[in-house]
Structures are given as C-alpha cells and as structure tokens.
Design an enzyme around this catalytic site. Sequence first.
Site, PDB file in Angstrom:
ATOM      1  N   CYS A 335       0.810  -1.220   0.000  1.00  0.00           N
ATOM      2  CA  CYS A 335       0.000   0.000   0.000  1.00  0.00           C
ATOM      3  C   CYS A 335       0.840   1.266   0.000  1.00  0.00           C
ATOM      4  CB  CYS A 335      -0.925   0.001   1.218  1.00  0.00           C
ATOM      5  SG  CYS A 335      -2.049  -1.395   1.186  1.00  0.00           S
ATOM      6  N   ASP A 336       2.159   1.129  -0.091  1.00  0.00           N
ATOM      7  CA  ASP A 336       3.039   2.287  -0.018  1.00  0.00           C
ATOM      8  C   ASP A 336       3.174   2.938  -1.404  1.00  0.00           C
ATOM      9  OD1 ASP A 336       5.215   4.022   0.143  1.00  0.00           O
ATOM     10  OD2 ASP A 336       6.188   2.799   1.673  1.00  0.00           O
TER      11      ASP A 336
END
Length: 386
Positions: A335-336
């Site tokens: 999710c980065d």
Amino acid sequence: MNARVELPRFASIEKIIERLKPVEPVYVLHPGRFQAAAKRFLDSFPGDTLYAVKANPAPQVLDQVWSAGIRHFDTASLPEIELVRARFPDSICHFMAPVRSVGAAKAAFERFGVTDYVVDCDYELDKLLGEVKTPEKLRIFVRIATPLGGALLELSSKFGTTPEDAARLLKRVAEAGAAPCITFHVGSQCLSPFSYAQAVEMARRTAKLAGIEIAALDMGGGFPGPYPGNDVPPYHWYFDTIKEALATFGPSHPPVLCEPGRALIAEGLSLITQVILRKDDSLYLNDGVYGSFDELTLPGWTAGYHHKVYSLDARNRVLPLGGAEKPLRVYGPTCDTLDVLPRPLMLPGEIAAGDFIVFQDMGAYSVAIRTAFNGFYPDNWAVVGN
Ligand SMILES: *Cc1c(COP(=O)(O)O)cnc(C)c1O
C-alpha cells in the site's frame, strides 16, 4: 538445515506458468547458468574466487554456487559464517568486512578457524589484535579506497583509507606478527576493467610506500551482471587487464583473491511475476521494490532487467504476448506509494491482469534485500534445466 533444498523441477519457465499458474512470485533457478558464471572465474581468475554471500544468501542459491565449484566465501558477519559453515563444513570463510561487532572476530577465529580479516583504521586493528591473541595465524588485509571509476555503485566512501594511511597500517600489521595484505573494492556493477588495473597499481604503490612485501592482494567484487541499459565488456577483458596489472609486480606477484557477488549469481535466477491489476497505463504486480526490485531504486542505477510477457489462452496454453509496446508505470503490491518501479517498463499494449512478466538475471541483491512489508514476502522456488 544441512539438507539440500528439494525443489520442483520443470522443463521450462512456460511449463511452470502452465502447471502452477503462480499467483505469488516464483524464483526460478537455472543451474547451468550458475555453472557457467563460476567457470569464468575458476578458469580465468589468477587466484582464489570467493563468493560474496551478501549478494544472495538463500540456501537454494548457496547450493548452486557450491555445486558450481566455489569453495571460498566472503562472509561479512558471524551469521553469514554460521550459515555457510553449517551448509558446507569444508568451505573456507574469509571475514572481509572492515567493521565488525565486538567479539565477532574472536568467535569467527575460535569457532570456525577464520584467519582472513580486513581493517581500514587503528580502532578495528586494535580490536582484532585484542580478540585474536595469535596474530601469526592471521592474514590482515588493509583496505584502500579506490577513486570513482567505472562502477555504478561506489563503495569507497564508507570503507577504505588513503595509500599513506594504509602503508602505516600495513607496517603495524607486520609489526604485530600477522601477514600484511591489501584489499579494495572498485564498486559494484563496474563496467570498466581498467578500474581494477588502477586499483592494483594503487595497491602496489601502497606496499612500496610501506616497504613491505604483501602476502596477498584481494581485488574485491564489482564484476557486472549483463543488464540492459549497461554496456558490459566481455569478461575476459577484466581478467586480461588484471593479469597485465599484476605483471607490474615483477616476475612474481602476490597471491590474489577476488570476491564477486553479483557476477556469480545474477544470471542464475529468473523471477516470474503476475499482473494483479491494470488501470489505464498503470500495472500492479505481485512483486515490487520492497520485494525483489530494490536495486532499481538506487541512486545512479541505470540498469534494468530483461523481461518477457506471457498470457494464458482460452485453452490454458502459455503463449508469449507480443504486439506493439508502450511504456507502463509498474507498481508493487504493497500500500506504499513509494512501491513503484522508478522507470516505466516497455510492455505489450495488450497486457492485462492475469498475465505473467518474467524477469531475467535477477539473482543479485533481490532475494537478499526482500522484506515482508505488508505481508508480501516472495519465497517460492523452482528449477529449470539441470
Ligand atoms: C558487496 C561486496 C562484495 C560483492 O560485490 P559485488 O559488486 O556484488 O561483486 C565483495 N566484497 C565486499 C567487501 C563487499 O562489500
């Protein structure tokens, strides 16, 4: 822990995709490529070839390197020594890191009989001599910094000292009763064979300055992988240039070592990834920079990896996907926001979710640096060929 890792074998990468339809990344070992890479060094390097374990410490890879005939290992920590010696009791480890944790040299010497160490300052030399009380059994390599040259990643700002200081340290090593030696590392992915000649010349002058005949010369690693985006000279240029440089020592040169990491293992590994999602010109892959692709993010890194795309057709056959290519942004699965390949990849315009991208020459600094960030930890393995 000693057992050979048993891995599923396949005739080709296409067969792996067809049979497994892997939704997680798969590291594919090519034993023949490990053999060929080791043979280059064993046939042509004029001394001992050490495998630098940090480039890829996976047991599956260590087994390939061992099977290819490599018996010496450049280990930079006690855990690396433990790993290698537990797997290969007859291996020879060399502790080639210039900065060691307190007690590491003592344990390496007493438990594993390691006799080669590196220093680049008085503090580490004093610590070493304080921990190993029989210096006459040691070869102590003083590390010199080499000028910025042909390498993509320099390794001389963190470690290594000047010729003058190295000469002083060499004298201290000799006075302590250990065998004085010199080492350097020209930087990783070094595209210029001449960098080695220059560093050998620096080593020769440093020894002369110290008035000492060195007992060994270790040329570090840095030999390149065959990545697109880099012009990699033929390997024999490296060995020829090194031999010519050694001839300047006169009729006989000191025993030599080298410590390739990347060059022994880059070509031996391919990586199968799957496209999870396509949104316009963005692809989301099941592997990213927190997994196998960290090295692409390094400042100054201009190399990439060769890649091929495969699709499954309606009858589940694996076919290469061709057609006009376009640059697509490639994101990793976490999710980065930073989990994105730094440069777009040229990919077939038709590529879609469910397709597979296979990357070649993925052995170096991929597996070694992967993380389990966000729960994604690539660790499936297979073998292709013998
Ligand atoms: C990293 C390293 C190596 C291996 O470098 P490559 O560029 O992978 O060949 C060898 N020796 C030392 C001391 C290292 O730090």
